[in-house]
Motif scaffolding. Structure first.
Motif, PDB file in Angstrom:
ATOM      1  N   ASN A   1     -10.067   0.122  12.281  1.00  0.00           N
ATOM      2  CA  ASN A   1      -8.788   0.526  12.848  1.00  0.00           C
ATOM      3  C   ASN A   1      -8.771   0.327  14.362  1.00  0.00           C
ATOM      4  O   ASN A   1      -7.777  -0.152  14.916  1.00  0.00           O
TER       5      ASN A   1
ATOM      6  N   ARG B   1     -14.038   3.015   8.373  1.00  0.00           N
ATOM      7  CA  ARG B   1     -12.691   2.481   8.507  1.00  0.00           C
ATOM      8  C   ARG B   1     -12.155   2.682   9.918  1.00  0.00           C
ATOM      9  O   ARG B   1     -11.382   1.870  10.423  1.00  0.00           O
TER      10      ARG B   1
ATOM     11  N   LEU C   1      -5.509  -9.626   8.005  1.00  0.00           N
ATOM     12  CA  LEU C   1      -5.419  -8.534   7.028  1.00  0.00           C
ATOM     13  C   LEU C   1      -4.007  -8.441   6.462  1.00  0.00           C
ATOM     14  O   LEU C   1      -3.830  -8.272   5.244  1.00  0.00           O
ATOM     15  N   GLU C   2      -3.015  -8.579   7.323  1.00  0.00           N
ATOM     16  CA  GLU C   2      -1.624  -8.517   6.857  1.00  0.00           C
ATOM     17  C   GLU C   2      -1.283  -9.710   5.973  1.00  0.00           C
ATOM     18  O   GLU C   2      -0.698  -9.549   4.904  1.00  0.00           O
TER      19      GLU C   2
ATOM     20  N   GLY D   1      -3.231  -9.504   2.623  1.00  0.00           N
ATOM     21  CA  GLY D   1      -3.128  -8.237   1.890  1.00  0.00           C
ATOM     22  C   GLY D   1      -4.454  -7.503   1.735  1.00  0.00           C
ATOM     23  O   GLY D   1      -4.705  -6.877   0.713  1.00  0.00           O
ATOM     24  N   ILE D   2      -5.276  -7.579   2.758  1.00  0.00           N
ATOM     25  CA  ILE D   2      -6.572  -6.902   2.733  1.00  0.00           C
ATOM     26  C   ILE D   2      -6.436  -5.612   3.535  1.00  0.00           C
ATOM     27  O   ILE D   2      -6.009  -5.646   4.688  1.00  0.00           O
ATOM     28  N   SER D   3      -6.801  -4.505   2.947  1.00  0.00           N
ATOM     29  CA  SER D   3      -6.695  -3.221   3.653  1.00  0.00           C
ATOM     30  C   SER D   3      -7.866  -3.056   4.623  1.00  0.00           C
ATOM     31  O   SER D   3      -8.945  -3.628   4.429  1.00  0.00           O
ATOM     32  N   GLN D   4      -7.618  -2.265   5.644  1.00  0.00           N
ATOM     33  CA  GLN D   4      -8.685  -1.947   6.587  1.00  0.00           C
ATOM     34  C   GLN D   4      -9.838  -1.271   5.852  1.00  0.00           C
ATOM     35  O   GLN D   4     -11.007  -1.540   6.150  1.00  0.00           O
ATOM     36  N   ASN D   5      -9.509  -0.406   4.907  1.00  0.00           N
ATOM     37  CA  ASN D   5     -10.546   0.299   4.155  1.00  0.00           C
ATOM     38  C   ASN D   5     -11.396  -0.677   3.343  1.00  0.00           C
ATOM     39  O   ASN D   5     -12.620  -0.565   3.309  1.00  0.00           O
ATOM     40  N   LYS D   6     -10.750  -1.651   2.691  1.00  0.00           N
ATOM     41  CA  LYS D   6     -11.489  -2.620   1.876  1.00  0.00           C
ATOM     42  C   LYS D   6     -12.441  -3.438   2.756  1.00  0.00           C
ATOM     43  O   LYS D   6     -13.587  -3.686   2.380  1.00  0.00           O
TER      44      LYS D   6
ATOM     45  N   ARG E   1      -5.931  -8.377  12.674  1.00  0.00           N
ATOM     46  CA  ARG E   1      -4.706  -7.734  12.195  1.00  0.00           C
ATOM     47  C   ARG E   1      -3.841  -8.738  11.424  1.00  0.00           C
ATOM     48  O   ARG E   1      -3.362  -8.461  10.329  1.00  0.00           O
TER      49      ARG E   1
END
Length: 79
Positions: free
Chosen positions: A34, A30, A12-13, A16-21, A9
């Motif tokens: 999550n 995804r 990713l924050e 700036g990496i999205s969970q989807n990416k 977490r």
């Protein structure tokens, strides 16, 4: 539960990496990412390696930070 999810977490924050990416790069759903991020489920040992490799493709710094956060600060081996 939580060390891997917490580390993931934060990485990713921070990067700036999205969970989807991440999920697409790993070839997983995804919803799995999550669940890890929300610390509902811990990724298996082999999946930790897959997370690191996917992060390395997206951002080598993110991968290194994930490993550091997950494993903690380990003493450097002196030569």
């Amino acid at each position: 539960m939580g060390r891997a999810g917490s580390a993931l977490r934060q990485v990713l924050e921070t990067y700036g990496i999205s969970q989807n990416k991440l999920a697409v790069t790993m070839g997983t759903d995804r919803a799995n990412v999550n669940r890890w991020v929300k610390e509902l489920r811990d990724p298996a040992g082999d999946v930790i390696f897959e997370i690191k490799e996917a992060l390395r493709q997206l951002s080598p710094d993110a991968a290194n930070e994930f490993v550091r956060l997950y494993l903690g600060d380990t003493p450097q081996k002196s030569l």
